[in-house]
Structure formats: C-alpha cells, structure tokens
Design a protein around this motif. Structure first.
Motif, PDB file in Angstrom:
ATOM      1  N   LYS A  49      24.415   5.715  -2.955  1.00  0.00           N
ATOM      2  CA  LYS A  49      24.240   4.263  -2.882  1.00  0.00           C
ATOM      3  C   LYS A  49      23.641   3.840  -1.540  1.00  0.00           C
ATOM      4  O   LYS A  49      22.833   2.914  -1.490  1.00  0.00           O
ATOM      5  CB  LYS A  49      25.571   3.540  -3.119  1.00  0.00           C
ATOM      6  N   LYS A  50      24.018   4.535  -0.464  1.00  0.00           N
ATOM      7  CA  LYS A  50      23.456   4.212   0.859  1.00  0.00           C
ATOM      8  C   LYS A  50      21.943   4.447   0.867  1.00  0.00           C
ATOM      9  O   LYS A  50      21.177   3.610   1.332  1.00  0.00           O
ATOM     10  CB  LYS A  50      24.095   5.068   1.950  1.00  0.00           C
ATOM     11  N   TYR A  51      21.531   5.590   0.358  1.00  0.00           N
ATOM     12  CA  TYR A  51      20.107   5.918   0.328  1.00  0.00           C
ATOM     13  C   TYR A  51      19.361   4.994  -0.637  1.00  0.00           C
ATOM     14  O   TYR A  51      18.220   4.628  -0.383  1.00  0.00           O
ATOM     15  CB  TYR A  51      19.902   7.378  -0.067  1.00  0.00           C
ATOM     16  N   MET A  52      20.013   4.631  -1.741  1.00  0.00           N
ATOM     17  CA  MET A  52      19.395   3.745  -2.708  1.00  0.00           C
ATOM     18  C   MET A  52      19.112   2.390  -2.074  1.00  0.00           C
ATOM     19  O   MET A  52      18.019   1.833  -2.234  1.00  0.00           O
ATOM     20  CB  MET A  52      20.305   3.569  -3.928  1.00  0.00           C
ATOM     21  N   LYS A  53      20.053   1.847  -1.338  1.00  0.00           N
ATOM     22  CA  LYS A  53      19.855   0.562  -0.667  1.00  0.00           C
ATOM     23  C   LYS A  53      18.713   0.640   0.338  1.00  0.00           C
ATOM     24  O   LYS A  53      17.881  -0.269   0.421  1.00  0.00           O
ATOM     25  CB  LYS A  53      21.144   0.118   0.016  1.00  0.00           C
ATOM     26  N   CYS A  54      18.655   1.717   1.088  1.00  0.00           N
ATOM     27  CA  CYS A  54      17.586   1.905   2.076  1.00  0.00           C
ATOM     28  C   CYS A  54      16.229   1.956   1.385  1.00  0.00           C
ATOM     29  O   CYS A  54      15.276   1.271   1.794  1.00  0.00           O
ATOM     30  CB  CYS A  54      17.847   3.174   2.870  1.00  0.00           C
ATOM     31  N   ASN A  55      16.115   2.755   0.338  1.00  0.00           N
ATOM     32  CA  ASN A  55      14.832   2.890  -0.356  1.00  0.00           C
ATOM     33  C   ASN A  55      14.430   1.609  -1.069  1.00  0.00           C
ATOM     34  O   ASN A  55      13.242   1.269  -1.117  1.00  0.00           O
ATOM     35  CB  ASN A  55      14.872   4.068  -1.332  1.00  0.00           C
ATOM     36  N   LEU A  56      15.394   0.887  -1.625  1.00  0.00           N
ATOM     37  CA  LEU A  56      15.058  -0.389  -2.259  1.00  0.00           C
ATOM     38  C   LEU A  56      14.604  -1.416  -1.224  1.00  0.00           C
ATOM     39  O   LEU A  56      13.708  -2.218  -1.495  1.00  0.00           O
ATOM     40  CB  LEU A  56      16.240  -0.919  -3.070  1.00  0.00           C
ATOM     41  N   ALA A  57      15.202  -1.388  -0.042  1.00  0.00           N
ATOM     42  CA  ALA A  57      14.768  -2.295   1.026  1.00  0.00           C
ATOM     43  C   ALA A  57      13.331  -1.989   1.441  1.00  0.00           C
ATOM     44  O   ALA A  57      12.509  -2.907   1.612  1.00  0.00           O
ATOM     45  CB  ALA A  57      15.712  -2.196   2.224  1.00  0.00           C
ATOM     46  N   ILE A  58      13.011  -0.720   1.576  1.00  0.00           N
ATOM     47  CA  ILE A  58      11.644  -0.333   1.939  1.00  0.00           C
ATOM     48  C   ILE A  58      10.676  -0.714   0.817  1.00  0.00           C
ATOM     49  O   ILE A  58       9.573  -1.204   1.076  1.00  0.00           O
ATOM     50  CB  ILE A  58      11.574   1.163   2.289  1.00  0.00           C
ATOM     51  N   ALA A  59      11.095  -0.513  -0.434  1.00  0.00           N
ATOM     52  CA  ALA A  59      10.245  -0.920  -1.556  1.00  0.00           C
ATOM     53  C   ALA A  59      10.002  -2.425  -1.524  1.00  0.00           C
ATOM     54  O   ALA A  59       8.891  -2.894  -1.810  1.00  0.00           O
ATOM     55  CB  ALA A  59      10.877  -0.504  -2.886  1.00  0.00           C
ATOM     56  N   GLY A  60      11.016  -3.196  -1.160  1.00  0.00           N
ATOM     57  CA  GLY A  60      10.846  -4.636  -1.040  1.00  0.00           C
ATOM     58  C   GLY A  60       9.877  -5.015   0.076  1.00  0.00           C
ATOM     59  O   GLY A  60       9.020  -5.896  -0.103  1.00  0.00           O
ATOM     60  N   ILE A  61       9.989  -4.354   1.204  1.00  0.00           N
ATOM     61  CA  ILE A  61       9.068  -4.604   2.320  1.00  0.00           C
ATOM     62  C   ILE A  61       7.641  -4.262   1.907  1.00  0.00           C
ATOM     63  O   ILE A  61       6.705  -5.027   2.172  1.00  0.00           O
ATOM     64  CB  ILE A  61       9.496  -3.789   3.566  1.00  0.00           C
ATOM     65  N   LEU A  62       7.481  -3.139   1.238  1.00  0.00           N
ATOM     66  CA  LEU A  62       6.141  -2.733   0.798  1.00  0.00           C
ATOM     67  C   LEU A  62       5.594  -3.678  -0.272  1.00  0.00           C
ATOM     68  O   LEU A  62       4.386  -3.925  -0.322  1.00  0.00           O
ATOM     69  CB  LEU A  62       6.163  -1.290   0.292  1.00  0.00           C
ATOM     70  N   THR A  63       6.461  -4.216  -1.110  1.00  0.00           N
ATOM     71  CA  THR A  63       6.013  -5.195  -2.097  1.00  0.00           C
ATOM     72  C   THR A  63       5.512  -6.455  -1.392  1.00  0.00           C
ATOM     73  O   THR A  63       4.470  -7.018  -1.778  1.00  0.00           O
ATOM     74  CB  THR A  63       7.156  -5.539  -3.075  1.00  0.00           C
ATOM     75  N   ALA A  64       6.219  -6.886  -0.363  1.00  0.00           N
ATOM     76  CA  ALA A  64       5.758  -8.034   0.425  1.00  0.00           C
ATOM     77  C   ALA A  64       4.409  -7.719   1.082  1.00  0.00           C
ATOM     78  O   ALA A  64       3.520  -8.592   1.147  1.00  0.00           O
ATOM     79  CB  ALA A  64       6.799  -8.405   1.475  1.00  0.00           C
ATOM     80  N   CYS A  65       4.245  -6.489   1.539  1.00  0.00           N
ATOM     81  CA  CYS A  65       2.951  -6.076   2.109  1.00  0.00           C
ATOM     82  C   CYS A  65       1.850  -6.145   1.048  1.00  0.00           C
ATOM     83  O   CYS A  65       0.718  -6.538   1.349  1.00  0.00           O
ATOM     84  CB  CYS A  65       3.037  -4.672   2.690  1.00  0.00           C
ATOM     85  N   LEU A  66       2.173  -5.759  -0.176  1.00  0.00           N
ATOM     86  CA  LEU A  66       1.187  -5.842  -1.261  1.00  0.00           C
ATOM     87  C   LEU A  66       0.757  -7.278  -1.525  1.00  0.00           C
ATOM     88  O   LEU A  66      -0.420  -7.542  -1.771  1.00  0.00           O
ATOM     89  CB  LEU A  66       1.757  -5.236  -2.545  1.00  0.00           C
ATOM     90  N   VAL A  67       1.711  -8.182  -1.488  1.00  0.00           N
ATOM     91  CA  VAL A  67       1.376  -9.598  -1.677  1.00  0.00           C
ATOM     92  C   VAL A  67       0.456 -10.062  -0.546  1.00  0.00           C
ATOM     93  O   VAL A  67      -0.551 -10.738  -0.791  1.00  0.00           O
ATOM     94  CB  VAL A  67       2.658 -10.454  -1.752  1.00  0.00           C
ATOM     95  N   TYR A  68       0.780  -9.679   0.670  1.00  0.00           N
ATOM     96  CA  TYR A  68      -0.055 -10.035   1.812  1.00  0.00           C
ATOM     97  C   TYR A  68      -1.467  -9.457   1.648  1.00  0.00           C
ATOM     98  O   TYR A  68      -2.467 -10.136   1.867  1.00  0.00           O
ATOM     99  CB  TYR A  68       0.582  -9.529   3.109  1.00  0.00           C
TER     100      TYR A  68
END
Length: 161
Positions: A77-96
């Motif tokens: 669960k710890k690693y899942m939260k970290c990877n989902l956070a990075i995926a969210g940051i990268l999704t925001a980068c995609l929008v940008y």
C-alpha cells in the motif's frame, strides 16, 4: 526541444506508475510456490494417521503465510500510494503539455520529466519484490523441510526413483 516531444514519454510514465500501483505481482507469482507446497502437504497429511505433529506444523506454516500476506499488503500500500501520486503528477504534466505543446522546454525540465516518467516505478517494484523474496525465504525453507519429512528427500541424482 518542445514540450510536445515529451508527451509520449510522460504517457508511458503515467501508465507505468499506474500499472505498477495497481498490480501486486509478488502476491501473484512470488507466493505461489509456497501456497502450492502447503496445499500438497495438506493433501498428503490428510491420508496419514500418524501425522498429528506434522499437521500442527502445517497449521503453523499456514498461519505464518497468512501473516506474511497481510504484512506484504501493508507494505504494498505504501508503494501503491507513491506510484499513484507520481502518476497524478505526470497526468498534470500531460495536461500542461497539451496546452503548451509548441513551447520550448529546458534541458532541466526535460531531464526531470524523463526521470520521473521512467525511474520510480521500476525501483519501487524491484524494492518490494526483493524485500518480499528475502522475507519469505525462511517460510519457504520451513515448508521445504516439512515436505522432505513427509515425502522424503528429493532424488537429486537425476535418476528417476
């Protein structure tokens, strides 16, 4: 270089991190040999009358495996939260990137996008995998010793029986 040049890389990063977060590979592949061995032992010991001591040991091994699965899930669960956070940051980068596709990107930002897209997911997956493999090794050895007692030691000479 332009932001648009990095959209495919960032898309890969989003997929990689989201996929790594949602797949619990060690639970599927790493634990299967131990679970199959315990199932075989349970079947073999169900036919024996003098197997009470071994049945007790088998129950203990099943309990240890259940505890390990819970610990593995909590660690996962710890690693899942970290990877989902990075995926969210990268999704925001995609929008940008979608809005500023033709703007030039500095080498520093290009490097940050490349590293953020490609590095964290494989590292977290490898760390979780190797840590879980190290932690399950004593249980795997106990199961193997019990199998040797129940079935006899394996024939390592290469000859059949």
């Amino acid at each position: 270089m332009k932001y648009g040049d990095f959209s495919s890389l960032v898309q890969l990063g989003v997929g990689l991190h989201a996929g790594t977060a949602l797949l619990q590979l060690y639970g599927e592949f790493g634990l299967q040999p131990v679970e199959r061995a315990i199932a075989r032992l349970k079947y073999a010991l169900s036919d024996q009358d003098a197997a009470l001591d071994n049945l007790g040991r088998l129950s203990q091994l099943e309990a240890e495996l259940s505890i390990f699965k819970i610990q593995l899930f909590n660690e996962y669960k710890k690693y899942m939260k970290c990877n989902l956070a990075i995926a969210g940051i990268l999704t925001a980068c995609l929008v940008y990137i979608a809005f500023y596709n033709d703007d030039t990107i500095s080498v520093g930002w290009a490097l940050i996008l490349a590293v953020l897209s490609c590095i964290p997911a494989p590292i977290t997956l490898a760390v979780l995998w190797f840590d879980a493999a190290r932690q399950i090794r004593p249980l795997r050895n106990k199961v193997s010793r019990l199998e040797d007692e129940v079935y006899g030691p394996p024939n390592r000479s290469g000859n059949l029986a």
